[in-house]
Each structure stands twice: as structure tokens, then as C-alpha cells.
Design an enzyme around this catalytic site. Structure first.
Site, PDB file in Angstrom:
ATOM      1  CB  ILE A 303      -0.944   0.016   1.218  1.00 54.52           C
ATOM      2  CG1 ILE A 303      -1.850  -1.228   1.201  1.00 54.52           C
ATOM      3  CG2 ILE A 303      -1.807   1.276   1.220  1.00 54.52           C
ATOM      4  CD1 ILE A 303      -2.732  -1.336  -0.008  1.00 54.52           C
ATOM      5  CD  GLU A 326      20.213  -1.664   2.506  1.00 57.72           C
ATOM      6  OE1 GLU A 326      21.206  -0.984   2.194  1.00 57.72           O
ATOM      7  OE2 GLU A 326      20.294  -2.841   2.924  1.00 57.72           O
ATOM      8  CB  ALA A 373       1.249   2.805   4.750  1.00 57.60           C
ATOM      9  CE  LYS A 377       0.357  -6.758   3.821  1.00 57.67           C
ATOM     10  NZ  LYS A 377       0.046  -6.130   2.540  1.00 57.67           N
ATOM     11  CB  ILE A 416      -3.492   2.732   6.027  1.00 60.17           C
ATOM     12  CG1 ILE A 416      -3.207   3.955   5.162  1.00 60.17           C
ATOM     13  CG2 ILE A 416      -4.028   1.590   5.185  1.00 60.17           C
ATOM     14  CD1 ILE A 416      -2.060   3.799   4.230  1.00 60.17           C
ATOM     15  CE  LYS A 420      -8.583 -10.002   7.567  1.00 59.75           C
ATOM     16  NZ  LYS A 420      -8.671  -9.211   6.318  1.00 59.75           N
ATOM     17  CG  ASN A 458      -9.112  -9.446   2.477  1.00 57.82           C
ATOM     18  OD1 ASN A 458      -8.233  -9.988   3.112  1.00 57.82           O
ATOM     19  ND2 ASN A 458     -10.386  -9.464   2.863  1.00 57.82           N
ATOM     20  N   GLY A 461      -3.594  -8.409  -4.772  1.00 56.99           N
ATOM     21  CA  GLY A 461      -2.261  -8.185  -5.306  1.00 56.99           C
ATOM     22  C   GLY A 461      -1.249  -7.687  -4.313  1.00 56.99           C
TER      23      GLY A 461
END
Length: 635
Positions: A303, A326, A373, A377, A416, A420, A458, A461
Site C-alpha cells: 500500500i 532497506e 502505512a 498485517k 491506514i 479486520k 482485502n 495483489g
């Protein structure tokens, strides 16, 4: 010779290939019998020296060869691929048939049949059968080279859509990339029977399976970038039913971004969404971001990286990339530097769990817009041994980022979140719900910064999601693993998720969470079946195996845009929910910081505290008794 006409003729007879091959082989056996007599007796005695029953012997031998050819599956072989393996099968048939025929003739005391004919006939037959195949292969490869400039086997395509995109596609790939486009399929009545760029329109979209079989098609290309998502999904479903590999051209959004229409690609998550993407307020987003300093935590994630791409389109004065990995940071900064060289980038290795570094970063670069973000997750990974890490990163990390943003005077802070977090049944969801409560707390502290959250389901990708997983499993030959046959999820694409985050930053007010009406849920097993079809495979070939629900996993996700609990916005299908909670007074934060300071690493302590402060956090969904049986099932 008209090579295109010959190619068309060969494609028309392709459905009868096995029957024709067997018939030609039997004719070759009969001709080899005649040639053997000619070789043994010469022209003068070719017919005179034969017994009167010779034609019955020949017919019996031809029938024998026919049976053995069928048993060895020789007619199923494709002559244009004939090689040494095919010759070996033919040799086995000829040896066995020759021996059986010789023994039968001798036992029947048909002494007038020359012994040399019985011995030489299998050799002549093998020469005839092999020569036919080699000759056809030479003719086919010569025909291909005359048509397309290459003797190699081509990819034969049907193009669904005879509009401008289809025409440009054919012009771009025909003859140049090893493609032969046999015809178009289009539902428009006025295009029926027409020719577009020299290629005929041979049927409607619903004719895909029949036309694919008739013309020996290897690929179906959906060239309908201007169609609605529902129309494209219908075309993809029809293409998938052919059992062939399915490709598509870029969507209208990709074309606007500069991608060439003749760059055929595999099916992507956007193509399978099955609903129209939400159209957002581009002007409002541009006004919010244009000329501003934007900081994105977790900038290298699925994301986060898409957020970077989307933000760059609106002309910020600077993008601060804050990322722990990194490699992920290197990858996104390289991409942004190439595509948006005019936008200054600040590339920072940083951890949201490090409050002092966040304070230094925010104080130095003074971001006006912050997109948070950075998060852990993956539900199963966070559920057992990593519960403490999830709490520290997802909840305390959010608080740290909020504090740094408030102290530096940021205008907007967007968390974000995830579906869930709605009535969470797992540690990851509970820590994200706790992060939403942190936003609620910060919004009530009187800071100039507006704190808000955006929550969606969800993301197709993204790393760890089902699409990359299914693709990898299909590429390995299967099986595709699904947790439960009835499990459903709400889905959106990565670009759509990123745009929703930007929209939240533009229209959200402090203490709000924006949610997306994501339409109907998708059964994961149906998604798996679709992916298998689009790869040109069958369920029997790949297989689907059910593994059972994982710890903390729900069978049905909650509706995240319930009209009874949310308020509309000026953006269609984007709604607002308040984040108020009885624990928004800071008690939750005190517990989290205390747990971190005292190193309460045990999962039981983390879960116990989350259940105390996140009232919606219930008992994890138990594993169903049927899961064990389902785990053994496969298709």
C-alpha cells in the site's frame, strides 16, 4: 501458392485431425503393401504373381495397423511437432503389427503370400508413416515462415473486441511478435462478417469456446479497455471457459498512464474485481497534496509504495519515504526517481517504534500531510508468537507517529486501517482497532493536526494476498490452497486502496474513519477457480485443496460500510463513521506504553490487555470440525 488459404483450410479441418490422421495412416499402410509387392516382384509380375485372396490379407493387415495405432495413441500426435519420439511410437507399432501379421499368415497357411513381403512391409510402412509426418512438418513450417517470417510455431489468438483497441493490437503484434490473429469476436451486429485490419470478425463473444476449438487457438486476448468492469468481467469469464491462456490489453486507466495498447499482459487483480472502481474527487485530492510536503511511513510496502506513486501524480513539493526495509526503500525510490525525476525525495531508513527518530524526522522536514502505512498485517504470523510485536508496531507505532506529527504541526494525519479491526477476532485486528482508538484519542486533544483513519478490506495483489499466492501455486502445477470452501472476503485493488487513502486525507475531519462500500463479497474458492481458468489450466490439472480456517480467522468478514452506522460523503460509495470510544481518554495508551516498558512479551498478557481495552475483541473463531475433512478434499 496462397499460404493464407492453406492455413485457413488446415484450421477448418483441425477438429477432425485425429480421424483424418488415422485414415491417412491406414491408406499409407495399404500403399506400403503395394510398394512392397512392387519391390519384391517388379512391374512385370506386380499383379500376376499375387494370390486371389491377397486383397483380403491386405485389408486384415490394414485393420490390424489401425487397431494398434489407436492403442498406441498415435493419431493424437500433432504432425507439426513430429520428431524422434513420434518415430519411436511408429516403429513399435510396425514391429508388433509385422510380427502378428506374419504369424497369422503362416498359421493360416497362406503360402502364396511372399515371405519377403511379410518381412519388408513393416519397414516400408514405417518409412511411409514417418515421411508423411516429416513432410507435413516441413510444409507447415514453410507456410508459417511465408506468412509471418518465422518457421517457429506461432501463438494463435482470438481477439475479443473489434474496436480501435483490437485494431491497434493486431497491427502491433501480428507478424512481429510470433502471433497469428485468426479473428475477432464482437457482439456488435454491424461488425458481423466485417474485416478489421485485414482480420475477419468471425463471431460474438459467446462463440469463444467454439471458435477456439475450430481454429486451433492457443490464446484468447480481451481487447476491451473502454468497456465497463462488468462487461470486461463477462468477456473474461467467456474467455476462461475456453480452457486456454487468457491475456488482456491495458485498461483505460493504464492507457492514460502511457502504456501501449499492444502490450498484452496477464490477467491482473483489477480485471477480476467484478465491479466499477470508485471514482474519487481528483480536484480535491490535488488541492490537498499539490505543493505540500508528504511523509509516508511504510513507503516500500504494497500500500505504501502505491501511495507514493499516487501522491507523486499530484505534484507534492517533496515526498519523505520512511521505511524499515532497506530493499523495499531502494526499490520504491528507484521507481519514483525514474518516473517522477522532478519531485525531490527524502529516503529514510526508519522505524515507527523509534519515537525520537520520528521526532527528529518530522522536525527536520516538517511534513504537512502524513500517511501512516507502516504495520504488521499478516493475521496468522501475528496471532501466536508475534502478538507483542504486533501491539508494539501497530498500536504504539501509530501513537509515536501521531505525536511526531502533532508536535511538528502537520495538517493532516491519515491512518491506514483494515476491516479486520471491525469486531476483531485476532491479534492483528485488535491492534489495528487499538490504533484507531489512538487516532480518536489524538483527535480529542485539541491539536491543530487533523487525525483520521481509512478502513478497507482485502487488497488484491498486495504482498501475502491470495492473487500472488495463487499465481505461484498455479505456476508450480498446484494444488491451489484455500482455507475453507465457504470463506468470503471483500476486495479492492491496490490503486483503488491508495486513492481512497488520498481521498480520506482530502475530505476527512478529525476523529473520523472513512470506509468504502465494496459491493458484494467474493468467495475465495471462486477466485481460485477463475485464476486457474485464466492460466489456461483445468481444476483437475491444478487441483484445489482446503486447509481449514487458521487461528483467529473469520469465515465471513464484517460489512465495513453499514449504512445504518455510517454517514454519506460527497463521494459516491465512500462513507464516514465516528471513531468515538469509551477508552479514548488515554487509558489504553498508558497500558500499551506500560506493557512495552515492562517487556510484557507473553501472548497471554497482550491478548488479555487487548480484550480489556478493545471491548469488541472477542474469542477467536474456533476451528470447525468440518475443516479437518475439508483439508483432505481436493479437486
Amino acid at each position: 501458392m496462397n499460404w493464407l488459404s492453406l492455413d485457413a483450410f488446415l484450421t477448418r479441418i483441425r477438429p477432425f485431425r485425429e480421424s483424418l490422421a488415422l485414415a491417412l495412416d491406414m491408406v499409407a499402410v495399404a500403399l506400403a503393401w503395394q510398394a512392397t509387392y512392387l519391390f519384391r516382384l517388379g512391374f512385370e509380375r506386380w499383379f500376376e504373381a499375387r494370390p486371389g485372396y491377397d486383397h483380403w490379407v491386405m485389408l486384415a493387415i490394414v485393420a490390424l495397423y489401425g487397431v494398434l495405432l489407436k492403442l498406441f495413441r498415435v493419431p493424437k500426435g500433432m504432425w507439426r511437432f513430429s520428431g524422434f519420439g513420434e518415430v519411436k511410437r511408429l516403429a513399435a507399432v510396425c514391429v508388433i503389427a509385422g510380427l502378428v501379421a506374419a504369424v497369422a499368415v503362416l498359421m493360416a497357411q497362406l503360402t502364396a503370400v511372399p515371405r519377403a513381403v511379410l518381412a519388408l512391409h513393416p519397414v516400408f510402412t514405417l518409412m511411409a508413416l514417418a515421411t508423411m509426418r516429416m513432410g507435413y512438418r516441413m510444409l507447415y513450417e514453410h507456410m508459417r515462415s511465408r506468412i509471418s517470417g518465422s518457421a517457429q510455431e506461432q501463438r494463435r489468438a482470438l481477439v475479443m473486441g473489434a474496436g480501435d483497441a483490437g485494431r491497434l493490437l493486431v497491427a502491433g503484434i501480428q507478424h512481429q511478435q510470433g502471433w497469428v490473429v485468426v479473428g475477432y469476436l464482437d457482439d456488435a451486429p454491424e461488425k458481423r462478417g466485417a474485416r478489421v485490419a485485414g482480420v475477419p470478425v468471425i463471431g460474438t463473444l459467446g462463440d469463444a469456446a467454439r471458435q477456439a476449438e475450430l481454429h486451433g487457438i492457443t490464446h484468447v486476448i480481451v481487447a476491451m479497455p473502454g468497456a465497463t468492469t462488468v462487461e470486461r468481467r463477462r468477456a473474461l469469464d467467456l474467455a476462461g471457459k475456453t480452457g486456454l491462456a487468457v491475456l488482456t490489453v491495458p485498461s483505460s486507466q493504464e492507457l492514460l498512464a502511457g502504456r501501449a495498447v499492444n502490450q498484452v499482459r496477464d490477467i491482473e487483480p483489477e480485471d477480476l474485481l467484478g465491479r466499477e472502481p470508485v471514482q474519487l474527487d481528483e480536484g480535491g485530492i490535488s488541492e490537498c497534496i499539490g505543493g505540500k510536503v508528504v511523509l509516508i511511513t511504510g513507503a516500500g510496502g504494497s500500500i505504501g509504495s502505491e501511495l507514493c506513486r499516487q501522491v507523486a501524480r499530484y505534484g507534492p513539493s517533496r515526498i519523505v519515504l520512511y521505511e524499515l526495509s532497506e530493499f523495499a526503500l531502494y526499490r520504491i525510490e528507484q521507481e519514483l526517481g525514474e518516473k517522477f525525476p522532478h519531485i525531490p525525495l527524502v529516503r529514510l531508513i526508519g522505524d515507527v517504534k523509534d519515537l525520537e527518530h520520528l521526532r527528529f524526522t518530522f522536525g527536520k522536514y516538517r511534513p504537512q500531510i502524513v500517511f501512516h502505512a507502516a504495520a504488521y498485517k499478516h493475521v496468522p504470523l501475528m496471532e501466536e508468537e508475534n502478538a507483542w510485536a504486533a501491539l508494539r508496531n501497530n498500536t504504539l507505532g501509530t501513537y509515536h507517529a501521531c505525536v511526531a506529527a502533532a508536535e511538528s504541526g502537520a495538517e493532516r494525519f491519515v491512518l491506514i486501517s483494515t476491516d479486520k479491526a471491525v469486531n476483531p477476532t485476532n491479534v492483528m485486528g485488535a491492534t489495528k482497532r487499538a490504533a484507531e482508538l489512538v487516532i480518536s484519542h489524538m483527535a480529542g486533544q485539541g491539536h491543530a493536526t487533523k487525525f483520521m483513519a481509512v478502513r478497507f478490506g482485502n487488497v488484491l495483489g498486495s504482498s501475502g494476498s491470495v492473487i500472488p499466492k495463487f499465481k505461484e501455486q498455479i505456476a508450480r502445477g498446484g494444488p491451489v490452497t484455500v482455507t475453507h470452501p465457504e470463506i468470503i472476503r471483500y476486495f479492492m485493488t491496490i490503486p483503488e486502496a491508495a486513492r481512497l487513502v488520498l481521498q480520506a486525507g482530502a475530505i476527512g475531519e478529525s476523529g473520523q474513519v472513512l470506509v468504502l462500500d465494496m459491493g458484494d463479497p467474493v468467495r475465495i474458492v471462486d477466485l481460485a477457480k477463475t485464476m486457474i481458468r485464466m492460466a489456461g489450466k483445468s481444476e483437475q490439472e491444478i487441483g484445489i485443496r482446503f486447509t481449514g480456517l487458521r487461528p483467529g480467522e473469520k469465515l465471513y468478514e464484517e460489512l465495513i460500510a453499514d449504512s445504518d452506522q455510517t454517514l454519506p460523503t460527497r463521494i459516491s460509495r465512500v462513507r464516514i463513521a465516528k471513531l468515538g470510544d469509551q477508552h479514548a481518554d488515554g487509558a489504553l495508551l498508558e497500558w500499551v506504553k506500560g506493557a512495552m516498558d515492562n517487556r510484557h512479551w507473553a501472548r497471554e498478557e497482550v491478548v488479555g490487555g487487548l480484550k480489556q481495552w478493545v471491548s469488541e475483541y472477542g474469542v477467536p473463531v474456533p476451528r470447525l470440525a468440518s475443516d479437518a475433512a475439508a483439508g483432505e478434499a481436493s479437486r
